[in-house]
Design an enzyme around this catalytic site. Structure first.
Site, PDB file in Angstrom:
ATOM      1  N   GLU A  48      -1.796  -2.308 -14.607  1.00 42.79           N
ATOM      2  CA  GLU A  48      -1.438  -2.218 -13.337  1.00 42.79           C
ATOM      3  C   GLU A  48      -0.837  -3.397 -12.667  1.00 42.79           C
ATOM      4  OE1 GLU A  48      -1.090   0.494 -11.946  1.00 42.79           O
ATOM      5  OE2 GLU A  48      -2.316   1.980 -13.300  1.00 42.79           O
ATOM      6  N   TYR A 131      -1.917  -0.451  -3.252  1.00 42.66           N
ATOM      7  CA  TYR A 131      -1.864   0.778  -4.731  1.00 42.66           C
ATOM      8  C   TYR A 131      -2.803   0.214  -5.788  1.00 42.66           C
ATOM      9  CZ  TYR A 131      -0.080   1.956  -8.998  1.00 42.66           C
ATOM     10  OH  TYR A 131      -0.090   2.252 -10.264  1.00 42.66           O
ATOM     11  N   ASP A 149       2.282   5.282  -5.025  1.00 43.46           N
ATOM     12  CA  ASP A 149       3.363   4.278  -5.432  1.00 43.46           C
ATOM     13  C   ASP A 149       4.816   4.772  -5.306  1.00 43.46           C
ATOM     14  OD1 ASP A 149       3.648   6.428  -7.242  1.00 43.46           O
ATOM     15  OD2 ASP A 149       4.038   4.950  -9.023  1.00 43.46           O
TER      16      ASP A 149
END
Length: 361
Positions: A48, A131, A149
């Site tokens: 991520e 996020y 996102d």
DNA sequence: GATCCGTGGTT
DNA sequence: TAACCAAGGAT
């Protein structure tokens, strides 16, 4: 925002449709656990961070190299910073690498290597924002979290025909996305939304005929899906100019420096250069910034161009071959065959490649 | 809210 | 070619 939309999008129908689509179209990504497998929080976190503003195709090789070199958060935490920055070189947004390492050390040192399993706990770690906290909570820990996102914003803007321009629409889109998030399989739902945005509900020419949500999509029904989300006009990028110095010692080593820890290309290697963070059109005088005194400089033909997020850069290159190898304050002499171990951002790799191509003639 | 922070692929 | 865009975060 208006919760009473024209269509009933209570989470079961939309989420179920999307999850069924996801089960049929699931992509195999290096960091993604297979069906039924338990996700590794370390891998989810690492992926991520790398995926922030970066495409899947670009991240793939970096993710594999990091995981092979540092299989656990303890391994990454124990690594020297220079090695982490070097391994990150070329990926961009280098604050991510600094925060990645700081986060690894926080998790390995203060938490025994265990990542927090809540959004709030994750959000407190360096490099993890709204996020990423939601994504890790949902994907690695199966927590119900609304992951938003750029893909999700686009999907939701079209689904609900939100015409308010970005970025002002962000709170609206987040609230609408929250109404869709299901209690079950929130991690798969989040990945499904992002996959849908990446492969079907694309910025241009969305494949509405292949979309599992087309029947619920107000944007498609109104014929404005492709125009959404609307965006406020952005400022144009100015041009900046500077001069870079490529210095080879008598032993054939290249002079590098480490940039200041914060700011542009922070903590990365560079060849010495004039400042370029100046007004449009202005170029610093190279004579004021020569990294070594008394060298004979050769102006190399051509210009090195590079585009950054908010400005374009043109660098002239001056080269010099020294007879010896003087000590330079803040400088490091690097063997050319070891440049792979330096933390060279792409701009600097371009400069070095440009110079060596000319000097080898 | 606005700005800063990389890079490579697509159209 | 130039513009646009990507699984954003920090300040």
């Amino acid at each position: 925002m208006d919760a009473a939309a024209p269509h009933d999008r209570a989470s079961p129908p939309v989420a179920d449709h999307l999850l069924a689509w996801y089960d049929r179209h699931r992509r195999h990504l290096p960091w993604r656990a297979g069906p039924g497998e338990t996700a590794d929080p370390y891998r989810v976190w690492l992926s991520e961070i790398m995926l922030q503003q970066t495409t899947v195709a670009t991240v793939g090789p970096y993710f594999r190299r990091f995981l092979e070199r540092w299989p656990t958060v303890h391994d990454l935490a124990a690594a020297p910073s220079e090695e982490v920055m070097s391994a990150w070189a070329g990926l961009g947004y280098y604050a991510r690498a600094r925060n990645l390492h700081a986060c690894a050390r926080a998790v390995a040192g203060e938490r025994g290597g265990v990542f927090p399993d809540t959004e709030a706990g994750l959000r407190a770690l360096p490099g993890i924002g709204a996020y990423t906290a939601a994504a890790i909570a949902a994907i690695a820990f199966d927590r119900k979290a609304t992951v938003v996102d750029g893909n999700v914003e686009r999907v939701v803007a079209r689904l609900f025909a939100v015409e308010e321009p970005m970025p002002a629409a962000k709170p609206t889109l987040r609230a609408l996305a929250a109404t869709l998030t299901p209690d079950r399989r929130p991690g798969d739902f989040a990945q499904a939304m992002m996959d849908l945005g990446a492969t079907v509900c694309t910025p241009r020419r969305p494949a509405c005929l292949s979309c599992p949500l087309s029947g619920s999509c107000d944007g498609r029904i109104a014929g404005i899906a492709e125009e959404l989300p609307r965006k406020s006009p952005k400022a144009e990028r100015p041009m900046r100019r500077g001069t870079a110095f490529v210095v080879l010692s008598g032993a054939g080593n290249l002079l590098l420096r480490v940039r200041p820890a914060k700011g542009m290309l922070g903590g990365m290697h560079e060849v010495p250069a004039t400042p370029w963070d100046s007004k449009t059109g202005w170029r610093a005088d190279p004579d004021d910034h020569e990294p070594v005194a008394g060298a004979v400089w050769i102006a190399l033909p051509g210009i090195v161009r590079h585009g950054f997020t908010h400005y374009d850069l043109e660098l002239e290159v001056l080269a010099a071959r020294l007879r010896d190898q003087p000590a330079v304050p803040g400088g490091e002499w690097w063997p050319l065959d070891r440049l792979d171990d330096a933390a060279l951002p792409t701009l600097m790799a371009k400069v070095v490649r440009h110079a060596l191509a000319h000097l080898s003639r």
